[in-house]
Enzyme design. Structure first.
Site, PDB file in Angstrom:
ATOM      1  N   GLY A  24      64.841 -24.834 -29.915  1.00  0.00           N
ATOM      2  CA  GLY A  24      66.241 -24.589 -29.528  1.00  0.00           C
ATOM      3  C   GLY A  24      66.719 -25.298 -28.270  1.00  0.00           C
ATOM      4  CB  ILE A  25      68.986 -24.041 -25.584  1.00  0.00           C
ATOM      5  CG1 ILE A  25      70.155 -23.675 -26.519  1.00  0.00           C
ATOM      6  CG2 ILE A  25      69.500 -24.515 -24.235  1.00  0.00           C
ATOM      7  CD1 ILE A  25      70.962 -22.444 -26.082  1.00  0.00           C
ATOM      8  CG  ASP A  70      55.143 -12.541 -22.474  1.00  0.00           C
ATOM      9  OD1 ASP A  70      56.315 -12.512 -22.025  1.00  0.00           O
ATOM     10  OD2 ASP A  70      54.673 -11.656 -23.199  1.00  0.00           O
ATOM     11  CG  ASN A  97      66.119 -21.885 -22.686  1.00  0.00           C
ATOM     12  OD1 ASN A  97      67.295 -21.849 -23.057  1.00  0.00           O
ATOM     13  ND2 ASN A  97      65.105 -21.999 -23.547  1.00  0.00           N
ATOM     14  CE1 TYR A 162      70.630 -12.809 -26.040  1.00  0.00           C
ATOM     15  CE2 TYR A 162      73.008 -12.792 -26.358  1.00  0.00           C
ATOM     16  CZ  TYR A 162      71.842 -13.474 -26.071  1.00  0.00           C
ATOM     17  OH  TYR A 162      71.893 -14.816 -25.806  1.00  0.00           O
ATOM     18  CE  LYS A 166      70.492 -14.157 -22.670  1.00  0.00           C
ATOM     19  NZ  LYS A 166      69.720 -15.254 -22.065  1.00  0.00           N
ATOM     20  CE  LYS A 198      73.919 -25.207 -38.303  1.00  0.00           C
ATOM     21  NZ  LYS A 198      72.647 -24.979 -38.942  1.00  0.00           N
ATOM     22  CB  THR A 199      68.990 -22.019 -31.608  1.00  0.00           C
ATOM     23  OG1 THR A 199      69.456 -20.680 -31.368  1.00  0.00           O
ATOM     24  CG2 THR A 199      69.657 -22.967 -30.637  1.00  0.00           C
ATOM     25  CD  GLN A 259      90.024 -17.666 -28.664  1.00  0.00           C
ATOM     26  OE1 GLN A 259      90.675 -17.769 -29.688  1.00  0.00           O
ATOM     27  NE2 GLN A 259      88.841 -17.111 -28.618  1.00  0.00           N
TER      28      GLN A 259
HETATM   29  N1  NAD Z   1      71.747 -19.595 -29.746  1.00  0.00           N
HETATM   30  C1  NAD Z   1      72.830 -19.056 -29.190  1.00  0.00           C
HETATM   31  O1  NAD Z   1      73.872 -18.877 -29.852  1.00  0.00           O
HETATM   32  C2  NAD Z   1      72.809 -18.661 -27.729  1.00  0.00           C
HETATM   33  C3  NAD Z   1      74.017 -18.303 -27.128  1.00  0.00           C
HETATM   34  C4  NAD Z   1      74.024 -17.938 -25.799  1.00  0.00           C
HETATM   35  C5  NAD Z   1      72.847 -17.946 -25.072  1.00  0.00           C
HETATM   36  N2  NAD Z   1      71.671 -18.275 -25.691  1.00  0.00           N
HETATM   37  C6  NAD Z   1      70.451 -18.247 -24.876  1.00  0.00           C
HETATM   38  O2  NAD Z   1      69.781 -19.477 -24.941  1.00  0.00           O
HETATM   39  C7  NAD Z   1      68.397 -19.278 -24.657  1.00  0.00           C
HETATM   40  C8  NAD Z   1      67.557 -20.063 -25.654  1.00  0.00           C
HETATM   41  O3  NAD Z   1      67.733 -19.517 -26.945  1.00  0.00           O
HETATM   42  P1  NAD Z   1      67.855 -20.399 -28.259  1.00  0.00           P
HETATM   43  O4  NAD Z   1      69.191 -20.158 -28.820  1.00  0.00           O
HETATM   44  O5  NAD Z   1      67.435 -21.790 -27.986  1.00  0.00           O
HETATM   45  O6  NAD Z   1      66.840 -19.639 -29.224  1.00  0.00           O
HETATM   46  P2  NAD Z   1      65.379 -19.977 -29.729  1.00  0.00           P
HETATM   47  O7  NAD Z   1      64.909 -18.743 -30.395  1.00  0.00           O
HETATM   48  O8  NAD Z   1      65.361 -21.253 -30.477  1.00  0.00           O
HETATM   49  O9  NAD Z   1      64.553 -20.222 -28.378  1.00  0.00           O
HETATM   50  C9  NAD Z   1      64.027 -19.188 -27.602  1.00  0.00           C
HETATM   51  C10 NAD Z   1      62.645 -19.613 -27.133  1.00  0.00           C
HETATM   52  O10 NAD Z   1      62.158 -18.606 -26.217  1.00  0.00           O
HETATM   53  C11 NAD Z   1      60.800 -18.365 -26.533  1.00  0.00           C
HETATM   54  N3  NAD Z   1      60.404 -17.039 -26.076  1.00  0.00           N
HETATM   55  C12 NAD Z   1      60.741 -15.826 -26.607  1.00  0.00           C
HETATM   56  N4  NAD Z   1      60.154 -14.843 -25.923  1.00  0.00           N
HETATM   57  C13 NAD Z   1      59.446 -15.437 -24.923  1.00  0.00           C
HETATM   58  C14 NAD Z   1      58.625 -14.940 -23.880  1.00  0.00           C
HETATM   59  N5  NAD Z   1      58.379 -13.632 -23.729  1.00  0.00           N
HETATM   60  N6  NAD Z   1      58.059 -15.851 -23.016  1.00  0.00           N
HETATM   61  C15 NAD Z   1      58.263 -17.176 -23.197  1.00  0.00           C
HETATM   62  N7  NAD Z   1      59.010 -17.693 -24.173  1.00  0.00           N
HETATM   63  C16 NAD Z   1      59.598 -16.837 -25.022  1.00  0.00           C
HETATM   64  C17 NAD Z   1      60.714 -18.509 -28.055  1.00  0.00           C
HETATM   65  O11 NAD Z   1      59.385 -18.713 -28.497  1.00  0.00           O
HETATM   66  C18 NAD Z   1      61.631 -19.706 -28.278  1.00  0.00           C
HETATM   67  O12 NAD Z   1      60.911 -20.924 -28.198  1.00  0.00           O
HETATM   68  C19 NAD Z   1      68.160 -17.764 -24.707  1.00  0.00           C
HETATM   69  O13 NAD Z   1      68.083 -17.258 -23.386  1.00  0.00           O
HETATM   70  C20 NAD Z   1      69.415 -17.248 -25.390  1.00  0.00           C
HETATM   71  O14 NAD Z   1      69.715 -15.934 -25.036  1.00  0.00           O
HETATM   72  C21 NAD Z   1      71.627 -18.651 -26.995  1.00  0.00           C
END
Ligand code: NAD
Length: 259
Positions: A24-25, A70, A97, A162, A166, A198-199, A259
Protein backbone atom coordinates in the site's frame (compact mmCIF):
# COMPACT_ATOMS: atom_id res chain seq x y z
CA UNK A 1 24.16 25.68 -26.35
CA UNK A 2 21.83 25.06 -23.40
CA UNK A 3 22.80 22.35 -20.96
CA UNK A 4 20.16 20.28 -19.28
CA UNK A 5 20.99 19.43 -15.68
CA UNK A 6 20.10 15.90 -14.61
CA UNK A 7 17.16 15.85 -12.21
CA UNK A 8 18.35 16.15 -8.62
CA UNK A 9 17.40 13.37 -6.26
CA UNK A 10 15.52 15.04 -3.44
CA UNK A 11 16.52 12.58 -0.68
CA UNK A 12 20.12 11.90 -1.59
CA UNK A 13 22.15 11.01 1.53
CA UNK A 14 19.04 10.50 3.67
CA UNK A 15 17.84 7.37 5.45
CA UNK A 16 14.13 6.75 6.02
CA UNK A 17 12.42 4.30 8.35
CA UNK A 18 8.93 3.53 7.04
CA UNK A 19 6.44 1.43 9.00
CA UNK A 20 3.80 -0.67 7.26
CA UNK A 21 5.99 -0.59 4.15
CA UNK A 22 5.26 -4.10 2.87
CA UNK A 23 2.16 -2.99 0.94
CA UNK A 24 0.00 0.00 0.00
CA UNK A 25 0.95 3.57 0.86
CA UNK A 26 4.07 2.52 2.80
CA UNK A 27 5.41 0.48 -0.11
CA UNK A 28 4.71 3.26 -2.62
CA UNK A 29 6.56 5.66 -0.28
CA UNK A 30 9.55 3.33 0.08
CA UNK A 31 9.79 2.99 -3.72
CA UNK A 32 9.51 6.74 -4.33
CA UNK A 33 11.98 7.59 -1.56
CA UNK A 34 14.46 5.12 -3.04
CA UNK A 35 14.09 6.65 -6.51
CA UNK A 36 14.77 10.01 -4.84
CA UNK A 37 18.09 8.69 -3.47
CA UNK A 38 17.14 7.68 0.09
CA UNK A 39 18.21 4.49 1.82
CA UNK A 40 15.02 2.87 3.07
CA UNK A 41 14.14 0.56 5.96
CA UNK A 42 10.84 -1.19 5.30
CA UNK A 43 9.38 -2.14 8.70
CA UNK A 44 6.36 -4.41 8.84
CA UNK A 45 4.90 -7.59 10.33
CA UNK A 46 4.36 -9.02 6.84
CA UNK A 47 7.80 -10.58 6.38
CA UNK A 48 7.20 -12.25 3.01
CA UNK A 49 5.85 -9.13 1.26
CA UNK A 50 8.36 -6.90 3.09
CA UNK A 51 11.39 -9.01 2.12
CA UNK A 52 10.15 -9.15 -1.47
CA UNK A 53 9.65 -5.38 -1.60
CA UNK A 54 13.13 -4.65 -0.19
CA UNK A 55 14.72 -7.06 -2.70
CA UNK A 56 12.80 -5.46 -5.56
CA UNK A 57 14.00 -1.98 -4.56
CA UNK A 58 17.58 -3.27 -4.25
CA UNK A 59 17.35 -4.95 -7.68
CA UNK A 60 16.64 -1.50 -9.17
CA UNK A 61 19.81 -0.10 -7.62
CA UNK A 62 18.33 1.18 -4.35
CA UNK A 63 19.57 0.54 -0.82
CA UNK A 64 16.76 -1.13 1.13
CA UNK A 65 16.34 -3.53 4.03
CA UNK A 66 13.33 -5.25 5.49
CA UNK A 67 13.00 -5.01 9.27
CA UNK A 68 10.48 -7.11 11.17
CA UNK A 69 8.57 -4.78 13.51
CA UNK A 70 5.19 -4.97 15.19
CA UNK A 71 4.76 -1.24 15.80
CA UNK A 72 2.59 -1.86 18.86
CA UNK A 73 5.41 -3.68 20.68
CA UNK A 74 7.49 -1.42 22.88
CA UNK A 75 10.24 -4.04 23.18
CA UNK A 76 10.71 -4.29 19.38
CA UNK A 77 11.26 -0.62 18.50
CA UNK A 78 14.84 -0.11 19.85
CA UNK A 79 16.09 -3.30 18.16
CA UNK A 80 14.37 -2.46 14.84
CA UNK A 81 15.74 1.11 14.85
CA UNK A 82 19.24 -0.10 15.66
CA UNK A 83 19.09 -2.81 13.00
CA UNK A 84 18.09 -0.21 10.41
CA UNK A 85 20.87 2.19 11.47
CA UNK A 86 23.47 -0.58 11.39
CA UNK A 87 22.45 -1.47 7.84
CA UNK A 88 21.77 2.01 6.44
CA UNK A 89 23.28 4.64 8.75
CA UNK A 90 21.70 7.44 10.79
CA UNK A 91 17.94 7.71 10.30
CA UNK A 92 16.74 11.18 9.24
CA UNK A 93 13.08 10.44 8.43
CA UNK A 94 10.42 8.38 10.19
CA UNK A 95 7.16 7.67 8.39
CA UNK A 96 4.61 6.29 10.88
CA UNK A 97 2.38 4.63 8.33
CA UNK A 98 1.40 1.17 9.65
CA UNK A 99 -2.28 0.96 10.45
CA UNK A 100 -5.29 -1.34 10.58
CA UNK A 101 -9.01 -0.81 10.03
CA UNK A 102 -11.98 -3.05 10.54
CA UNK A 103 -15.58 -2.39 9.66
CA UNK A 104 -17.31 -2.68 13.02
CA UNK A 105 -20.20 -0.78 14.54
CA UNK A 106 -20.48 0.60 18.06
CA UNK A 107 -22.88 -2.27 18.74
CA UNK A 108 -20.81 -5.21 17.56
CA UNK A 109 -17.21 -4.32 18.33
CA UNK A 110 -15.45 -6.37 20.99
CA UNK A 111 -13.23 -4.70 23.55
CA UNK A 112 -10.40 -6.90 22.35
CA UNK A 113 -10.60 -5.73 18.72
CA UNK A 114 -10.95 -2.09 19.81
CA UNK A 115 -7.80 -2.46 21.93
CA UNK A 116 -5.87 -4.02 19.06
CA UNK A 117 -6.80 -1.20 16.70
CA UNK A 118 -5.69 1.34 19.28
CA UNK A 119 -2.43 -0.52 19.88
CA UNK A 120 -1.47 -0.44 16.21
CA UNK A 121 -2.89 2.95 15.18
CA UNK A 122 -2.05 4.99 18.27
CA UNK A 123 0.46 3.15 20.49
CA UNK A 124 2.51 2.33 17.34
CA UNK A 125 3.01 5.95 16.21
CA UNK A 126 3.53 7.05 19.83
CA UNK A 127 6.36 4.50 20.23
CA UNK A 128 7.80 5.57 16.86
CA UNK A 129 7.71 9.26 17.77
CA UNK A 130 9.38 8.57 21.11
CA UNK A 131 12.07 6.43 19.46
CA UNK A 132 12.70 8.99 16.71
CA UNK A 133 12.89 12.04 18.97
CA UNK A 134 15.32 10.28 21.33
CA UNK A 135 17.54 9.27 18.43
CA UNK A 136 17.25 12.32 16.12
CA UNK A 137 18.01 14.85 18.83
CA UNK A 138 21.44 13.22 19.20
CA UNK A 139 22.09 12.93 15.46
CA UNK A 140 21.27 16.41 14.16
CA UNK A 141 17.49 16.26 13.77
CA UNK A 142 15.02 14.92 11.29
CA UNK A 143 11.48 14.77 10.03
CA UNK A 144 8.60 12.70 11.37
CA UNK A 145 5.58 12.14 9.15
CA UNK A 146 2.47 10.46 10.46
CA UNK A 147 -0.15 8.92 8.20
CA UNK A 148 -3.43 9.97 9.79
CA UNK A 149 -6.77 10.05 8.00
CA UNK A 150 -9.66 12.37 7.26
CA UNK A 151 -11.61 9.77 9.28
CA UNK A 152 -9.92 11.37 12.29
CA UNK A 153 -11.46 14.76 11.44
CA UNK A 154 -15.07 13.68 11.04
CA UNK A 155 -17.32 10.92 12.35
CA UNK A 156 -17.79 7.74 10.33
CA UNK A 157 -20.68 5.34 11.02
CA UNK A 158 -18.86 2.48 9.27
CA UNK A 159 -15.50 3.02 10.96
CA UNK A 160 -16.20 4.55 14.38
CA UNK A 161 -13.20 3.04 16.16
CA UNK A 162 -10.78 3.54 13.29
CA UNK A 163 -11.96 7.14 13.21
CA UNK A 164 -11.31 7.48 16.96
CA UNK A 165 -7.77 6.11 16.66
CA UNK A 166 -6.98 8.41 13.73
CA UNK A 167 -8.36 11.38 15.67
CA UNK A 168 -5.95 10.48 18.48
CA UNK A 169 -3.08 10.21 16.00
CA UNK A 170 -3.92 13.58 14.44
CA UNK A 171 -3.75 15.16 17.93
CA UNK A 172 -0.55 13.28 18.79
CA UNK A 173 1.08 14.76 15.67
CA UNK A 174 0.11 18.28 16.71
CA UNK A 175 1.33 17.83 20.29
CA UNK A 176 4.62 16.21 19.27
CA UNK A 177 5.28 19.11 16.88
CA UNK A 178 4.66 21.58 19.72
CA UNK A 179 6.96 19.65 22.03
CA UNK A 180 9.84 19.58 19.54
CA UNK A 181 9.42 23.29 18.86
CA UNK A 182 9.33 24.22 22.55
CA UNK A 183 12.39 22.10 23.29
CA UNK A 184 14.21 23.68 20.35
CA UNK A 185 14.77 20.30 18.72
CA UNK A 186 15.49 20.35 14.97
CA UNK A 187 12.72 17.85 14.34
CA UNK A 188 9.53 18.60 12.42
CA UNK A 189 6.37 16.57 12.98
CA UNK A 190 3.73 16.67 10.26
CA UNK A 191 0.93 14.44 9.04
CA UNK A 192 -0.91 13.58 5.89
CA UNK A 193 -4.63 12.93 6.16
CA UNK A 194 -5.68 10.84 3.14
CA UNK A 195 -9.21 10.29 1.86
CA UNK A 196 -9.95 6.91 0.24
CA UNK A 197 -6.88 5.28 -1.32
CA UNK A 198 -6.86 2.07 -3.37
CA UNK A 199 -5.03 -0.42 -1.10
CA UNK A 200 -5.68 -3.72 0.69
CA UNK A 201 -7.14 -1.78 3.60
CA UNK A 202 -9.84 -0.08 1.56
CA UNK A 203 -10.59 -3.10 -0.67
CA UNK A 204 -13.60 -4.29 1.40
CA UNK A 205 -15.27 -0.89 0.81
CA UNK A 206 -14.83 -1.21 -2.96
CA UNK A 207 -15.82 -4.85 -3.28
CA UNK A 208 -18.55 -4.24 -5.86
CA UNK A 209 -18.58 -1.81 -8.84
CA UNK A 210 -21.46 -0.03 -7.11
CA UNK A 211 -19.48 0.48 -3.86
CA UNK A 212 -16.50 1.67 -5.87
CA UNK A 213 -18.60 4.17 -7.81
CA UNK A 214 -20.31 5.50 -4.68
CA UNK A 215 -16.99 5.97 -2.90
CA UNK A 216 -15.41 7.64 -5.94
CA UNK A 217 -18.39 9.99 -6.34
CA UNK A 218 -18.18 11.01 -2.67
CA UNK A 219 -14.86 12.67 -3.56
CA UNK A 220 -15.27 15.92 -5.55
CA UNK A 221 -12.47 14.82 -7.92
CA UNK A 222 -14.67 11.80 -8.67
CA UNK A 223 -12.09 9.09 -8.09
CA UNK A 224 -10.23 7.06 -5.49
CA UNK A 225 -6.60 8.05 -4.98
CA UNK A 226 -3.64 5.77 -5.74
CA UNK A 227 -1.02 5.01 -3.06
CA UNK A 228 1.63 6.71 -5.24
CA UNK A 229 -0.23 10.02 -4.80
CA UNK A 230 0.05 9.70 -1.00
CA UNK A 231 3.75 8.92 -1.43
CA UNK A 232 4.16 12.24 -3.27
CA UNK A 233 2.52 14.10 -0.37
CA UNK A 234 4.81 12.30 2.11
CA UNK A 235 7.83 13.14 -0.08
CA UNK A 236 6.81 16.80 0.03
CA UNK A 237 6.88 16.75 3.85
CA UNK A 238 10.10 14.71 3.95
CA UNK A 239 12.11 16.62 1.39
CA UNK A 240 10.62 19.78 -0.07
CA UNK A 241 8.70 21.40 2.78
CA UNK A 242 10.44 24.39 4.38
CA UNK A 243 12.19 23.72 7.70
CA UNK A 244 9.63 25.84 9.55
CA UNK A 245 6.72 23.65 8.46
CA UNK A 246 5.72 21.68 11.54
CA UNK A 247 2.36 20.74 13.00
CA UNK A 248 0.82 20.61 9.52
CA UNK A 249 -2.02 18.24 8.68
CA UNK A 250 -1.88 17.92 4.93
CA UNK A 251 -5.30 16.80 3.74
CA UNK A 252 -5.00 14.73 0.55
CA UNK A 253 -8.59 13.71 -0.12
CA UNK A 254 -9.64 14.84 -3.57
CA UNK A 255 -11.56 17.75 -1.99
CA UNK A 256 -13.82 15.56 0.16
CA UNK A 257 -13.58 17.51 3.43
CA UNK A 258 -13.46 20.88 1.64
CA UNK A 259 -17.10 20.52 0.58
N1 NAD B 1 -6.40 3.08 2.20
C1 NAD B 1 -7.08 4.15 2.61
O1 NAD B 1 -8.16 4.47 2.09
C2 NAD B 1 -6.52 5.01 3.73
C3 NAD B 1 -7.14 6.23 3.99
C4 NAD B 1 -6.65 7.03 5.01
C5 NAD B 1 -5.55 6.62 5.75
N2 NAD B 1 -4.98 5.40 5.49
C6 NAD B 1 -3.83 5.01 6.31
O2 NAD B 1 -2.73 4.68 5.50
C7 NAD B 1 -1.87 3.80 6.22
C8 NAD B 1 -1.43 2.67 5.30
O3 NAD B 1 -2.55 1.88 4.96
P1 NAD B 1 -2.79 1.28 3.51
O4 NAD B 1 -4.04 1.87 3.01
O5 NAD B 1 -1.57 1.39 2.70
O6 NAD B 1 -3.15 -0.23 3.87
P2 NAD B 1 -2.34 -1.59 3.75
O7 NAD B 1 -3.15 -2.58 4.48
O8 NAD B 1 -1.97 -1.85 2.34
O9 NAD B 1 -0.98 -1.29 4.54
C9 NAD B 1 -0.87 -1.37 5.93
C10 NAD B 1 0.47 -2.02 6.26
O10 NAD B 1 0.64 -1.97 7.69
C11 NAD B 1 1.15 -3.23 8.10
N3 NAD B 1 0.84 -3.47 9.50
C12 NAD B 1 -0.37 -3.77 10.06
N4 NAD B 1 -0.24 -3.94 11.38
C13 NAD B 1 1.07 -3.72 11.67
C14 NAD B 1 1.82 -3.76 12.87
N5 NAD B 1 1.27 -4.07 14.05
N6 NAD B 1 3.17 -3.46 12.79
C15 NAD B 1 3.74 -3.19 11.60
N7 NAD B 1 3.08 -3.17 10.44
C16 NAD B 1 1.76 -3.43 10.47
C17 NAD B 1 0.47 -4.25 7.17
O11 NAD B 1 1.16 -5.49 7.15
C18 NAD B 1 0.52 -3.50 5.84
O12 NAD B 1 1.72 -3.77 5.14
C19 NAD B 1 -2.66 3.32 7.44
O13 NAD B 1 -2.21 4.03 8.59
C20 NAD B 1 -4.08 3.73 7.11
O14 NAD B 1 -4.86 3.95 8.25
C21 NAD B 1 -5.43 4.60 4.49
Amino acid sequence: MTTVNPPTQRLLGKTAFITGAATGIGLATARLFSREGARVALADINSSAGERAAKDIASKGGKAVFIFLDVSREDQWPRAWQEAQLALGTIHILVNNAGVASPVTPENVTLESWRRMREVNVDGPFLGIRQAIGSMKKTGGGRIINVGSISGMVGDPDLPFYSATKGALNQLSLSASQYCARENLPISVNAILPGAVKTNMSAPYMATPRDLQALAEAHPLGRIAQPEEMALAILFLAAQAPANLTGAQLVVDGGLTAQ
